[in-house]
Write a protein that holds these residues in place. Structure first.
Motif, PDB file in Angstrom:
ATOM      1  N   VAL A 291      40.089  36.881  43.096  1.00 23.38           N
ATOM      2  CA  VAL A 291      40.996  38.024  43.239  1.00 23.38           C
ATOM      3  C   VAL A 291      42.178  37.888  42.282  1.00 23.38           C
ATOM      4  CG1 VAL A 291      42.659  39.124  44.805  1.00 23.38           C
ATOM      5  CG2 VAL A 291      40.348  38.623  45.590  1.00 23.38           C
ATOM      6  N   GLN A 292      42.682  36.671  42.124  1.00 16.85           N
ATOM      7  CA  GLN A 292      43.781  36.453  41.189  1.00 16.85           C
ATOM      8  C   GLN A 292      43.346  36.795  39.762  1.00 16.85           C
ATOM      9  OE1 GLN A 292      45.338  32.419  41.112  1.00 16.85           O
ATOM     10  NE2 GLN A 292      47.405  33.210  40.835  1.00 16.85           N
ATOM     11  N   ALA A 293      42.125  36.381  39.399  1.00 22.28           N
ATOM     12  CA  ALA A 293      41.615  36.689  38.062  1.00 22.28           C
ATOM     13  C   ALA A 293      41.443  38.193  37.875  1.00 22.28           C
ATOM     14  CB  ALA A 293      40.284  35.966  37.831  1.00 22.28           C
ATOM     15  N   GLY A 294      40.876  38.860  38.875  1.00 23.82           N
ATOM     16  CA  GLY A 294      40.672  40.297  38.774  1.00 23.82           C
ATOM     17  C   GLY A 294      41.971  41.068  38.701  1.00 23.82           C
ATOM     18  N   THR A 295      42.943  40.670  39.505  1.00 21.87           N
ATOM     19  CA  THR A 295      44.231  41.361  39.517  1.00 21.87           C
ATOM     20  C   THR A 295      44.973  41.148  38.205  1.00 21.87           C
ATOM     21  OG1 THR A 295      44.346  41.040  41.915  1.00 21.87           O
ATOM     22  CG2 THR A 295      46.388  41.617  40.793  1.00 21.87           C
ATOM     23  N   ASP A 300      46.819  43.533  33.217  1.00 26.61           N
ATOM     24  CA  ASP A 300      46.889  43.451  31.760  1.00 26.61           C
ATOM     25  C   ASP A 300      46.330  44.716  31.115  1.00 26.61           C
ATOM     26  OD1 ASP A 300      47.402  41.907  29.301  1.00 26.61           O
ATOM     27  OD2 ASP A 300      45.224  41.931  29.095  1.00 26.61           O
ATOM     28  N   MET A 301      45.224  45.202  31.638  1.00 29.39           N
ATOM     29  CA  MET A 301      44.608  46.417  31.091  1.00 29.39           C
ATOM     30  C   MET A 301      45.501  47.634  31.288  1.00 29.39           C
ATOM     31  SD  MET A 301      41.787  45.677  29.602  1.00 29.39           S
ATOM     32  CE  MET A 301      41.074  47.316  29.437  1.00 29.39           C
ATOM     33  N   LEU A 302      46.295  47.623  32.353  1.00 31.78           N
ATOM     34  CA  LEU A 302      47.186  48.748  32.635  1.00 31.78           C
ATOM     35  C   LEU A 302      48.556  48.574  31.988  1.00 31.78           C
ATOM     36  CD1 LEU A 302      46.307  49.350  36.406  1.00 31.78           C
ATOM     37  CD2 LEU A 302      45.618  50.731  34.431  1.00 31.78           C
ATOM     38  N   THR A 353      38.702  47.496  46.592  1.00 29.44           N
ATOM     39  CA  THR A 353      39.694  47.201  45.553  1.00 29.44           C
ATOM     40  C   THR A 353      39.088  47.340  44.164  1.00 29.44           C
ATOM     41  OG1 THR A 353      40.831  45.648  47.024  1.00 29.44           O
ATOM     42  CG2 THR A 353      41.278  45.442  44.678  1.00 29.44           C
ATOM     43  N   ALA A 354      37.827  46.962  44.026  1.00 26.59           N
ATOM     44  CA  ALA A 354      37.162  47.046  42.722  1.00 26.59           C
ATOM     45  C   ALA A 354      37.100  48.475  42.205  1.00 26.59           C
ATOM     46  CB  ALA A 354      35.751  46.464  42.819  1.00 26.59           C
ATOM     47  N   LEU A 355      37.156  49.444  43.103  1.00 24.34           N
ATOM     48  CA  LEU A 355      37.041  50.847  42.712  1.00 24.34           C
ATOM     49  C   LEU A 355      38.383  51.484  42.377  1.00 24.34           C
ATOM     50  CD1 LEU A 355      34.501  52.013  45.460  1.00 24.34           C
ATOM     51  CD2 LEU A 355      34.006  51.194  43.133  1.00 24.34           C
ATOM     52  N   MET A 356      39.464  50.771  42.613  1.00 23.57           N
ATOM     53  CA  MET A 356      40.788  51.339  42.399  1.00 23.57           C
ATOM     54  C   MET A 356      41.118  51.404  40.908  1.00 23.57           C
ATOM     55  SD  MET A 356      41.852  52.128  45.416  1.00 23.57           S
ATOM     56  CE  MET A 356      40.132  52.526  45.793  1.00 23.57           C
ATOM     57  N   GLY A 357      42.024  52.339  40.564  1.00 25.44           N
ATOM     58  CA  GLY A 357      42.382  52.513  39.158  1.00 25.44           C
ATOM     59  C   GLY A 357      43.837  52.274  38.842  1.00 25.44           C
ATOM     60  N   THR A 358      44.654  52.014  39.859  1.00 31.32           N
ATOM     61  CA  THR A 358      46.073  51.752  39.631  1.00 31.32           C
ATOM     62  C   THR A 358      46.489  50.485  40.366  1.00 31.32           C
ATOM     63  OG1 THR A 358      46.879  52.978  41.573  1.00 31.32           O
ATOM     64  CG2 THR A 358      46.475  54.251  39.544  1.00 31.32           C
ATOM     65  N   LEU A 359      47.624  49.929  39.954  1.00 29.17           N
ATOM     66  CA  LEU A 359      48.110  48.733  40.627  1.00 29.17           C
ATOM     67  C   LEU A 359      48.620  49.054  42.032  1.00 29.17           C
ATOM     68  CD1 LEU A 359      49.996  46.766  37.813  1.00 29.17           C
ATOM     69  CD2 LEU A 359      47.713  46.363  38.760  1.00 29.17           C
ATOM     70  N   ALA A 419      35.688  38.788  34.566  1.00 28.78           N
ATOM     71  CA  ALA A 419      36.705  39.788  34.240  1.00 28.78           C
ATOM     72  C   ALA A 419      36.757  40.046  32.742  1.00 28.78           C
ATOM     73  CB  ALA A 419      38.068  39.331  34.749  1.00 28.78           C
ATOM     74  N   ALA A 420      36.615  38.983  31.960  1.00 24.51           N
ATOM     75  CA  ALA A 420      36.634  39.136  30.505  1.00 24.51           C
ATOM     76  C   ALA A 420      35.391  39.870  30.003  1.00 24.51           C
ATOM     77  CB  ALA A 420      36.746  37.769  29.832  1.00 24.51           C
ATOM     78  N   ALA A 421      34.264  39.664  30.695  1.00 24.65           N
ATOM     79  CA  ALA A 421      33.001  40.249  30.242  1.00 24.65           C
ATOM     80  C   ALA A 421      32.832  41.705  30.668  1.00 24.65           C
ATOM     81  CB  ALA A 421      31.832  39.410  30.756  1.00 24.65           C
ATOM     82  N   ILE A 422      33.147  42.005  31.947  1.00 25.79           N
ATOM     83  CA  ILE A 422      32.872  43.356  32.451  1.00 25.79           C
ATOM     84  C   ILE A 422      34.077  44.007  33.119  1.00 25.79           C
ATOM     85  CG2 ILE A 422      30.420  42.903  32.759  1.00 25.79           C
ATOM     86  CD1 ILE A 422      30.876  42.390  35.661  1.00 25.79           C
ATOM     87  N   GLY A 423      35.225  43.354  33.059  1.00 16.24           N
ATOM     88  CA  GLY A 423      36.420  43.952  33.631  1.00 16.24           C
ATOM     89  C   GLY A 423      36.750  43.386  35.008  1.00 16.24           C
ATOM     90  N   ALA A 424      37.827  43.882  35.578  1.00 18.87           N
ATOM     91  CA  ALA A 424      38.303  43.391  36.870  1.00 18.87           C
ATOM     92  C   ALA A 424      37.249  43.547  37.960  1.00 18.87           C
ATOM     93  CB  ALA A 424      39.583  44.130  37.264  1.00 18.87           C
ATOM     94  N   GLN A 425      36.385  44.563  37.825  1.00 18.80           N
ATOM     95  CA  GLN A 425      35.362  44.791  38.842  1.00 18.80           C
ATOM     96  C   GLN A 425      34.460  43.572  39.011  1.00 18.80           C
ATOM     97  OE1 GLN A 425      36.119  46.770  36.358  1.00 18.80           O
ATOM     98  NE2 GLN A 425      36.466  48.861  37.083  1.00 18.80           N
TER      99      GLN A 425
END
Length: 450
Positions: A291-295, A300-302, A353-359, A419-425
């Motif tokens: 979760v820390q890695a995904g967040t 960073d992306m946002l 959470t994986a489906l969310m688009g904002t912080l 996360a680096a390969a396919i994103g936070a999802q």
């Protein structure tokens, strides 16, 4: 069944009478530096060497050494008592942290740095595990023990939240190695007093005895032979040490007296006995790391990388709250059911959470996921207390802390790759997967008991 919410929550007021309030405060301060060391090491070494790979390796060595040493430290405490172990290890750890601070300030790299990292992790005192072991000894009422374990999980959660936050504040307002300086100072000013004020009473099997000068049980302490292990948080008296590996969560009659207790069990036997709890704690650690890695990736992306820690902290706050409220659960909700529900809830909300688009929405769904983490952690420690063989409390409790450390390191590493390969999802998907493993552990036991 818990009679009322006010009555259950009022039990927290009884804890200082079981273990003094000053001791509880000292224990809280003594564990604070260990929440700062992983991120503090990575930050300081990354800045000093200019390599995030070196910083990550340094932090990983500290974590790995701590995870391996934990059960060994616990075994030493089971055999010789916490006070001896603490008074030896704590000064060594303070010195190791001081050397790590010097290494960061001097931009050391290579074998000498790695050796210091291993010494730092290997001498890290599992304060949370030791305090839980003491509660198992001190709390005679099962409800008091459940309340104490809930309190300890809440303190852990707050440490997880506040430790990294303090690292960020100190590193940004002072200098990159400031968190290591603070950690070393806390170990010296809180850890050493915690060590030297440890009671001289030690475990003998599953109970307590007073020791004479030569370390033998005091023959005048007739009450020691009548003591039995503390009851579980559900009110039953477990047959500590007689729970077969194939029957986790099973209920058994009270054990024999301490006087008839067998010698301290092997580390392998203790770890096998608490294996279900180890699986749960490894998965909880992996959940934290992924979760820390995904967040971090999403922030960073946002374009708000600095907000990742704050968003992640939302989950810790709700987890700490529900850990406190575990005492409100009725005894009819078994430990197995709590594990099943906790894992399912974590999986459901981290998948959302994986489906969310904002912080903002990410923080909101993580808060919902956190509601299930605290009770699951408390249940894992309750399970550990139930299944630990006589004389193995130190090994069992430190193995829980080591399990979280190993899981968190693995979750952060694999979650970072995903996360680096396919994103936070990808990282959140990993968190959902390990949550389902937690639920399966509970579900398997529920089905076996029918």
């Amino acid at each position: 069944m818990v009679s009322s919410a006010p009555g259950a929550l009022a039990r927290y007021r009884s804890l200082p009478s079981i273990a003094s309030g000053p001791w509880m405060a000292l224990a809280m301060a003594a564990r604070a530096p260990y929440a700062m060391i992983p991120l503090g090491t990575m930050t300081a070494i990354t800045v000093s060497t200019g390599s995030i790979a070196t910083g990550g390796l340094a932090s990983g060595l500290v974590a790995a050494a701590s995870a391996v040493a934990g059960p060994l430290i616990g075994r030493a405490a089971d055999r010789s008592g916490q006070r001896l172990v603490l008074t030896i290890l704590t000064p060594i750890n303070a010195l190791a942290l001081s050397l790590l601070l010097v290494a960061a300030l001097s931009s050391w790299d290579g074998p000498l740095l790695w050796a210091i990292c291993l010494l730092t992790g290997g001498s890290a005192v599992p304060v949370g595990s030791f305090t839980r072991a003491r509660w198992v000894e001190l709390a005679r009422d099962p409800k008091d023990l459940g309340t104490a374990l809930s309190y300890e999980s809440t303190v852990d959660e707050l440490s997880f939240v506040l430790g990294p936050a303090l690292v960020g504040i100190a590193a940004s307002t002072a200098f990159s190695a400031a968190p290591l300086a603070i950690a070393a100072a806390l170990v010296a000013m809180a850890g050493i007093p915690f060590a030297v004020t440890t009671p001289r009473r030690e475990r003998d099997g599953a109970g307590l005895t007073d020791r004479s000068a030569d370390g033998a049980p005091d023959p005048t302490d007739r009450a020691a032979a009548r003591r039995v292990p503390a009851r579980t948080v559900t009110g039953e008296i477990p047959a500590v040490g007689s729970v077969p590996p194939e029957a986790p969560f099973a209920e058994h009659p009270a054990p024999a007296s301490v006087a008839d207790a067998a010698p301290a069990p092997s580390i392998h036997r203790v770890l096998l006995a608490v294996l279900p709890a180890i699986v749960v704690m490894v998965c909880i650690g992996a959940f934290f790391g992924s979760v820390q890695a995904g967040t971090t990736e999403r922030a960073d992306m946002l374009g708000a990388a600095g907000s990742a820690g704050i968003v992640y902290a939302f989950m810790g706050l709700t987890s700490a709250l529900t850990a406190l409220l575990v005492v409100l659960l009725p005894d009819s909700v078994t430990l197995a059911a709590r594990v099943l529900i906790g894992g399912a809830g974590m999986a459901a909300f981290v998948a959302l959470t994986a489906l969310m688009g904002t912080l903002t929405t990410t923080g909101a769904t993580l808060m919902l996921a956190g509601l299930f983490i605290g009770p699951t952690m408390v249940t894992a420690f309750s399970l550990t207390e139930r299944r630990t063989p006589p004389g193995g409390t130190g090994v069992a409790m430190t193995s829980m802390q080591s399990s979280v450390t190993v899981g968190q390191a693995a979750g952060a590493s694999l979650g970072g790759v995903l996360a680096a390969a396919i994103g936070a999802q990808g990282a959140y998907g990993l968190a959902a997967a390990v949550s389902l493993v937690i639920a399966l552990v509970g579900g398997f036991v529920v089905l076996r008991r029918r």
